[in-house]
Design a protein around this motif. Structure first.
Motif, mmCIF file in Angstrom:
data_model
loop_
_atom_site.group_PDB
_atom_site.id
_atom_site.type_symbol
_atom_site.label_atom_id
_atom_site.label_comp_id
_atom_site.label_asym_id
_atom_site.label_seq_id
_atom_site.Cartn_x
_atom_site.Cartn_y
_atom_site.Cartn_z
ATOM 1 N N ILE A 119 50.771 44.528 37.770
ATOM 2 C CA ILE A 119 50.277 44.361 39.145
ATOM 3 C C ILE A 119 49.239 45.448 39.388
ATOM 4 C CG2 ILE A 119 50.876 44.323 41.586
ATOM 5 C CD1 ILE A 119 53.700 43.472 40.775
ATOM 6 N N LEU A 120 47.989 45.051 39.328
ATOM 7 C CA LEU A 120 46.881 45.981 39.503
ATOM 8 C C LEU A 120 46.060 45.567 40.715
ATOM 9 C CD1 LEU A 120 45.666 46.254 35.787
ATOM 10 C CD2 LEU A 120 47.216 47.815 37.011
ATOM 11 N N GLN A 121 45.599 46.546 41.473
ATOM 12 C CA GLN A 121 44.733 46.254 42.610
ATOM 13 C C GLN A 121 43.351 45.835 42.113
ATOM 14 O OE1 GLN A 121 44.882 50.002 44.591
ATOM 15 N NE2 GLN A 121 46.983 49.736 45.321
ATOM 16 N N ARG A 122 42.808 46.629 41.233
ATOM 17 C CA ARG A 122 41.520 46.315 40.624
ATOM 18 C C ARG A 122 41.407 47.067 39.307
ATOM 19 N NH1 ARG A 122 40.600 49.893 44.701
ATOM 20 N NH2 ARG A 122 39.290 51.712 44.257
ATOM 21 N N ALA A 123 40.550 46.564 38.449
ATOM 22 C CA ALA A 123 40.343 47.181 37.149
ATOM 23 C C ALA A 123 39.008 46.726 36.604
ATOM 24 C CB ALA A 123 41.466 46.808 36.180
ATOM 25 N N TYR A 124 38.470 47.523 35.692
ATOM 26 C CA TYR A 124 37.246 47.092 35.015
ATOM 27 C C TYR A 124 37.225 47.629 33.599
ATOM 28 C CZ TYR A 124 35.357 51.782 35.921
ATOM 29 O OH TYR A 124 35.159 53.145 35.966
ATOM 30 N N VAL A 125 36.513 46.897 32.740
ATOM 31 C CA VAL A 125 36.222 47.335 31.382
ATOM 32 C C VAL A 125 34.721 47.282 31.229
ATOM 33 C CG1 VAL A 125 36.485 46.853 28.922
ATOM 34 C CG2 VAL A 125 38.413 46.478 30.482
ATOM 35 N N ASN A 126 34.112 48.438 30.979
ATOM 36 C CA ASN A 126 32.656 48.560 30.860
ATOM 37 C C ASN A 126 32.313 48.759 29.396
ATOM 38 O OD1 ASN A 126 29.962 49.377 30.837
ATOM 39 N ND2 ASN A 126 30.130 50.504 32.744
ATOM 40 N N ASN A 127 31.686 47.759 28.798
ATOM 41 C CA ASN A 127 31.284 47.814 27.387
ATOM 42 C C ASN A 127 29.776 48.025 27.320
ATOM 43 O OD1 ASN A 127 31.050 47.612 24.630
ATOM 44 N ND2 ASN A 127 31.706 45.481 24.491
ATOM 45 N N GLY A 128 29.356 49.262 27.424
ATOM 46 C CA GLY A 128 27.936 49.570 27.349
ATOM 47 C C GLY A 128 27.102 48.932 28.436
ATOM 48 N N GLY A 129 27.676 48.729 29.615
ATOM 49 C CA GLY A 129 26.952 48.121 30.735
ATOM 50 C C GLY A 129 27.318 46.682 31.004
ATOM 51 N N ASP A 130 28.010 46.040 30.083
ATOM 52 C CA ASP A 130 28.547 44.701 30.322
ATOM 53 C C ASP A 130 29.978 44.876 30.798
ATOM 54 O OD1 ASP A 130 26.136 43.754 29.469
ATOM 55 O OD2 ASP A 130 26.843 43.083 27.515
ATOM 56 N N ILE A 131 30.276 44.391 32.003
ATOM 57 C CA ILE A 131 31.501 44.776 32.705
ATOM 58 C C ILE A 131 32.348 43.557 33.041
ATOM 59 C CG2 ILE A 131 32.424 46.012 34.695
ATOM 60 C CD1 ILE A 131 29.677 47.388 34.963
ATOM 61 N N ALA A 132 33.623 43.616 32.667
ATOM 62 C CA ALA A 132 34.610 42.627 33.085
ATOM 63 C C ALA A 132 35.433 43.240 34.212
ATOM 64 C CB ALA A 132 35.511 42.231 31.918
ATOM 65 N N VAL A 133 35.679 42.461 35.267
ATOM 66 C CA VAL A 133 36.294 42.989 36.483
ATOM 67 C C VAL A 133 37.547 42.191 36.839
ATOM 68 C CG1 VAL A 133 35.936 43.501 38.928
ATOM 69 C CG2 VAL A 133 34.020 43.671 37.325
ATOM 70 N N HIS A 134 38.614 42.900 37.186
ATOM 71 C CA HIS A 134 39.829 42.296 37.740
ATOM 72 C C HIS A 134 39.939 42.704 39.200
ATOM 73 C CE1 HIS A 134 44.105 41.267 38.269
ATOM 74 N NE2 HIS A 134 44.207 42.445 38.870
ATOM 75 N N LEU A 135 40.118 41.736 40.090
ATOM 76 C CA LEU A 135 40.263 42.019 41.509
ATOM 77 C C LEU A 135 41.449 41.230 42.070
ATOM 78 C CD1 LEU A 135 36.546 41.855 42.734
ATOM 79 C CD2 LEU A 135 37.944 43.905 42.446
ATOM 80 N N ALA A 136 42.424 41.938 42.625
ATOM 81 C CA ALA A 136 43.502 41.279 43.340
ATOM 82 C C ALA A 136 42.963 40.749 44.668
ATOM 83 C CB ALA A 136 44.652 42.260 43.571
ATOM 84 N N PRO A 137 43.640 39.781 45.294
ATOM 85 C CA PRO A 137 43.159 39.253 46.574
ATOM 86 C C PRO A 137 42.885 40.362 47.587
ATOM 87 C CG PRO A 137 44.956 37.901 45.744
ATOM 88 C CD PRO A 137 44.850 39.090 44.828
ATOM 89 N N GLY A 138 41.713 40.279 48.218
ATOM 90 C CA GLY A 138 41.323 41.252 49.226
ATOM 91 C C GLY A 138 40.658 42.499 48.698
ATOM 92 N N GLU A 139 40.592 42.644 47.358
ATOM 93 C CA GLU A 139 39.994 43.846 46.770
ATOM 94 C C GLU A 139 38.486 43.669 46.563
ATOM 95 O OE1 GLU A 139 41.302 46.815 46.092
ATOM 96 O OE2 GLU A 139 43.270 46.218 46.884
ATOM 97 N N THR A 140 37.789 44.787 46.399
ATOM 98 C CA THR A 140 36.350 44.783 46.166
ATOM 99 C C THR A 140 36.015 45.706 45.002
ATOM 100 O OG1 THR A 140 35.952 46.601 47.712
ATOM 101 C CG2 THR A 140 35.856 44.346 48.600
ATOM 102 N N PHE A 141 34.820 45.503 44.446
ATOM 103 C CA PHE A 141 34.322 46.348 43.360
ATOM 104 C C PHE A 141 32.850 46.601 43.621
ATOM 105 C CE2 PHE A 141 32.182 46.700 39.187
ATOM 106 C CZ PHE A 141 32.869 47.788 38.659
ATOM 107 N N THR A 142 32.452 47.867 43.568
ATOM 108 C CA THR A 142 31.065 48.250 43.825
ATOM 109 C C THR A 142 30.540 49.057 42.656
ATOM 110 O OG1 THR A 142 31.456 48.322 46.216
ATOM 111 C CG2 THR A 142 29.503 49.446 45.389
#
Length: 296
Positions: A119-142
């Protein structure tokens, strides 16, 4: 975990003064961060590391197929390789190999391992500038929108909400870490996954091009004998461009981006060349641009 842990060929570290972790193995270089309860976060990082240990060898085992032009008969077994083929297959009418999506596919694969059962609020994996993002409902990523010019510069901000469906960000350009057939300083794509964004950014950046004596290109294999691009020309230098040339090149890339947008393959694209830029798709809801970088 603290400090650095090394296994054969791979390195795991906690970045100073942060919760971010750094995984590196050969050409794969990831920065990972996740937010949630401490137990979930701890287990999430360990899950991601367990998957990371195996991913490079898995890709290497199918590298010959992954460097081959994609077709209806392209068959691979690894989950990351399958992501690469799925991301590139919609573009199979033009020259493309699954390698166009490799960085994004790796980011997606590690993100899925990171978040599995947690159970994660948000997460990201940045591979040299290519980014995969996980966002739980209501979360944001900037994150910053970076132009890969002579010196990297922040052109604005990418703001993702969980309800927008964007889970991948990828950039490409002739100044980036991969070879490009175009002259874009930078093309950034927002899509449903990092692999999809990576393939799209690669192909859009290839099409940001104009014939002019100030652009120097050489066969890809002269730079990298194992390049999947073979003897196709790639850009190694871009001199001064006339205003009309900049517009023509951006028009060509924008047309490719618009076609992908109309086909439902991407959410938005930002293209930059020689101080000029274009936005295709959902802006400003996704992309907030600095005034000095707005398209002319």
């Amino acid at each position: 975990m603290s400090g650095t842990t090394t296994i054969p060929g791979a390195v795991r570290a906690v970045l100073p003064n942060s919760r971010r972790q750094h995984f590196q193995h050969g050409p794969i270089d990831l920065v990972i961060e996740c937010f949630g309860e401490s137990s979930d976060v701890r287990h999430a990082y360990d899950q991601a590391w367990d998957r990371f240990e195996t991913i490079l060898a898995e890709l290497a085992g199918e590298l010959s197929e992954l460097r081959t032009v994609i077709s209806a008969t392209s068959v691979v077994t690894g989950t990351t390789a399958r992501r690469m083929i799925a991301a590139c297959r919609p573009h199979a009418r033009q020259f493309v190999t699954p390698m166009a999506a490799v960085a994004g596919a790796v980011a997606d694969e590690i993100l899925d391992a990171l978040s599995a059962g947690r159970i994660l609020q948000r997460a990201y994996v940045n591979n040299g500038g290519d980014i995969a993002v996980h966002l739980a409902p209501g979360e944001t990523f900037t994150t910053g929108l970076v132009i890969l010019g002579e010196a990297p510069a922040v052109a604005g901000t990418l703001r993702l909400r969980s309800d927008q469906g964007v889970r991948g960000i990828a950039s490409s350009g002739w100044r980036g870490r991969s070879l490009s057939r175009g002259i874009a300083d930078s093309v950034t794509v927002l899509a449903s996954s990092a692999a999809v964004a990576d393939a799209a950014a690669t192909l859009i950046a290839n099409d940001v091009y104009v014939e002019t004596p100030t652009v120097r290109q050489v066969p890809a294999q002269s730079l990298d004998p194992e390049s999947d691009l073979g003897d196709r020309l790639v850009t190694v230098a871009v001199g001064d461009l006339a205003s009309a040339e900049i517009s023509q090149a951006l028009d060509a890339g924008s047309a490719t981006a618009q076609a992908m947008l109309s086909a439902g393959l991407i959410h938005a694209t930002y293209l930059a060349l020689a101080g000029k830029s274009r936005v295709i798709g959902a802006a400003p809801s996704l992309i907030d641009l600095a005034r000095q970088q707005e398209a002319a």
